[in-house]
Design a protein around this motif. Structure first.
Motif, PDB file in Angstrom:
ATOM      1  N   GLU A   4      42.756   4.785  13.903  1.00 53.49           N
ATOM      2  CA  GLU A   4      42.077   4.641  15.270  1.00 53.49           C
ATOM      3  C   GLU A   4      42.236   3.242  15.983  1.00 53.49           C
ATOM      4  O   GLU A   4      42.304   3.052  17.022  1.00 53.49           O
ATOM      5  CB  GLU A   4      40.820   5.331  15.353  1.00 53.49           C
ATOM      6  CG  GLU A   4      40.724   6.762  15.261  1.00 53.49           C
ATOM      7  CD  GLU A   4      39.068   7.084  15.126  1.00 53.49           C
ATOM      8  OE1 GLU A   4      38.221   6.486  15.227  1.00 53.49           O
ATOM      9  OE2 GLU A   4      39.038   8.328  14.965  1.00 53.49           O
ATOM     10  N   ARG A   7      45.685   2.118  16.739  1.00 53.28           N
ATOM     11  CA  ARG A   7      46.115   2.645  18.181  1.00 53.28           C
ATOM     12  C   ARG A   7      45.569   1.766  19.419  1.00 53.28           C
ATOM     13  O   ARG A   7      46.103   1.477  20.423  1.00 53.28           O
ATOM     14  CB  ARG A   7      45.782   4.140  18.280  1.00 53.28           C
ATOM     15  CG  ARG A   7      46.670   4.842  17.370  1.00 53.28           C
ATOM     16  CD  ARG A   7      46.239   6.504  17.387  1.00 53.28           C
ATOM     17  NE  ARG A   7      47.221   7.337  16.810  1.00 53.28           N
ATOM     18  CZ  ARG A   7      46.899   8.480  16.143  1.00 53.28           C
ATOM     19  NH1 ARG A   7      45.797   9.065  16.026  1.00 53.28           N
ATOM     20  NH2 ARG A   7      48.039   9.163  15.682  1.00 53.28           N
ATOM     21  N   ARG A   8      44.239   1.806  19.180  1.00 54.79           N
ATOM     22  CA  ARG A   8      43.221   1.151  20.214  1.00 54.79           C
ATOM     23  C   ARG A   8      43.927  -0.213  20.584  1.00 54.79           C
ATOM     24  O   ARG A   8      43.927  -0.819  21.550  1.00 54.79           O
ATOM     25  CB  ARG A   8      41.922   1.008  19.970  1.00 54.79           C
ATOM     26  CG  ARG A   8      41.186   0.331  21.022  1.00 54.79           C
ATOM     27  CD  ARG A   8      39.575   0.275  20.767  1.00 54.79           C
ATOM     28  NE  ARG A   8      39.279  -0.608  19.583  1.00 54.79           N
ATOM     29  CZ  ARG A   8      39.171  -1.929  19.506  1.00 54.79           C
ATOM     30  NH1 ARG A   8      39.387  -2.468  20.805  1.00 54.79           N
ATOM     31  NH2 ARG A   8      38.831  -2.539  18.505  1.00 54.79           N
ATOM     32  N   ASP A  10      46.861  -1.332  19.816  1.00 53.85           N
ATOM     33  CA  ASP A  10      48.232  -1.475  19.857  1.00 53.85           C
ATOM     34  C   ASP A  10      48.667  -2.547  19.138  1.00 53.85           C
ATOM     35  O   ASP A  10      49.711  -3.253  19.230  1.00 53.85           O
ATOM     36  CB  ASP A  10      48.578  -1.860  21.397  1.00 53.85           C
ATOM     37  CG  ASP A  10      50.045  -1.608  21.862  1.00 53.85           C
ATOM     38  OD1 ASP A  10      50.679  -0.718  21.135  1.00 53.85           O
ATOM     39  OD2 ASP A  10      50.659  -2.211  22.696  1.00 53.85           O
ATOM     40  N   PRO A  30      50.927   1.035  15.409  1.00 57.49           N
ATOM     41  CA  PRO A  30      50.398   1.576  16.536  1.00 57.49           C
ATOM     42  C   PRO A  30      50.455   3.254  16.825  1.00 57.49           C
ATOM     43  O   PRO A  30      49.156   3.573  17.549  1.00 57.49           O
ATOM     44  CB  PRO A  30      50.847   0.826  17.717  1.00 57.49           C
ATOM     45  CG  PRO A  30      51.423  -0.470  16.932  1.00 57.49           C
ATOM     46  CD  PRO A  30      51.959   0.009  15.760  1.00 57.49           C
ATOM     47  N   ALA A  31      51.610   3.631  16.454  1.00 54.72           N
ATOM     48  CA  ALA A  31      51.725   5.192  16.567  1.00 54.72           C
ATOM     49  C   ALA A  31      50.975   5.877  15.526  1.00 54.72           C
ATOM     50  O   ALA A  31      50.693   7.110  15.798  1.00 54.72           O
ATOM     51  CB  ALA A  31      53.331   5.563  16.432  1.00 54.72           C
ATOM     52  N   GLY A  32      50.206   5.277  14.697  1.00 56.19           N
ATOM     53  CA  GLY A  32      49.488   6.160  13.692  1.00 56.19           C
ATOM     54  C   GLY A  32      50.065   6.164  12.418  1.00 56.19           C
ATOM     55  O   GLY A  32      49.373   6.851  11.718  1.00 56.19           O
TER      56      GLY A  32
END
Length: 350
Positions: A4, A7-8, A10, A30-32
């Motif tokens: 998380e 992602r937040r 980036d 960033p895509a997880g």
């Protein structure tokens, strides 16, 4: 949690775990996507390489800032162990954010200065920031969202008069650094505390009302008592002039950024999840991003670096990108990494 955060932010997050016989590393994109890797290297070897680098940086001035072959060799070996094995999962653009979460002896590694086999430092390849633990980003994200509303205000604390018993001299370039920073912050309401006005009592009284805090002063490190690590300010008004980490914890800050432009302000006690000291104290006092130094820094080179840092911020660059630009600019005038690689951004990179 770490997915998380990636992602937040980036950003690509790299988290290390040093065991006695292996280095474990995780990369979260960033895509997880999550990638894991083991490197066969002992804790003892990593600690020895780190000590070699830190010793070379600490004694660079005695050698006239001429680079030793041993320093270059250690920086390249650390890069081969810590960065090269992960390269396929790391960002392809230098503008992309890379967050490093070190562990154990790696907390003392100057990542920005690590060199690949062609001699390129890591700061040239990635936009770096750091965290003592992935959980920090839950805290800093909330602080960033709750940031100061309205007009930006900056408090610059430069060249205080140290307490007489400290035995510490004033920093010759600190006042000039404060003046340059104020000039770069045109359009921002700026208050400067310098000389006798730069007291601990004044900082405690006023710091909570500013969106940016800049300290151009000494940091005193207490490795065995990390909460006694302090920023050296002026005495008076019932305070002794040592703004200790345990006192910083009790401040109620609304600053989006704190810059500790002093000697070894980023150090403290080495623990399992990073460095306890002034850095963590400011983060938990309400600051999402803190810029700190990892070793005693040249105040002349630092004045240049800070001038470039704030110039980049004024041009709209995110904090991590601004520090990267400042380090690369300083490196062009002061080639030795002891003079440009000391500063690191801890917390939110934007």
């Amino acid at each position: 949690e770490i997915v998380e955060s990636a992602r937040r932010l980036d950003a690509s997050l790299v988290e290390y775990l040093v065991t006695e016989r292996q280095l474990l590393a995780w990369v979260v994109t960033p895509a997880g996507a999550v990638h894991a890797l083991k490197v066969d290297v002992t804790r003892e070897r990593l600690a020895a390489l780190t000590r070699s680098v830190r010793t070379a940086l600490a004694t660079a001035g005695q050698a006239g800032f001429r680079r030793s072959p041993a320093l270059g060799s250690a920086l390249r070996e650390l890069d081969r162990l810590l960065v090269a094995p992960l390269a396929a999962w790391l960002p392809s653009s230098p503008a992309a954010s890379l967050v490093v979460i070190p562990h154990g002896p790696l907390a003392l590694v100057p990542f920005a200065a690590l060199e690949d086999d062609s001699g390129r430092p890591l700061v040239e390849r990635y936009t770096l920031s750091f965290a003592p633990a992935a959980s920090v980003y839950q805290h800093t994200g909330d602080k960033l969202r709750a940031g100061t509303a309205g007009k930006r205000r900056a408090l610059i604390v430069a060249d205080p008069v140290p307490p007489p018993e400290s035995g510490v001299e004033r920093l010759p370039w600190a006042r000039e650094e404060g003046r340059r920073v104020a000039e770069r912050l045109r359009g921002t309401s700026v208050r400067i505390l310098s000389g006798p006005d730069a007291s601990e009592a004044a900082v405690k009284r006023e710091a909570g009302g500013y969106s940016l805090l800049h300290f151009a002063t000494h940091g005193l490190i207490a490795p065995d008592r990390p909460l006694a690590s302090s920023l050296l300010l002026g005495a008076g008004g019932g305070d002794d002039g040592y703004l200790r980490a345990d006192e910083v914890f009790d401040l109620d800050l609304s600053a989006e950024l704190v810059v500790l432009s002093g000697c070894s302000t980023g150090l403290g006690q080495l623990t399992g999840d990073g460095i306890i000291g002034l850095t963590r104290a400011f983060i938990y006092a309400g600051t999402p991003s803190v810029v700190v130094s990892q070793w005693d820094v040249s105040d002349r080179a630092t004045a240049l670096l800070m001038d470039r840092f704030y110039a980049a911020l004024q041009q709209g660059e995110p904090k991590g990108a601004a520090l990267r630009a400042a380090q690369l600019a300083t490196r062009r005038g002061f080639a030795h990494p002891a003079l440009w690689a000391a500063f690191m951004l801890v917390g939110e990179p934007r």
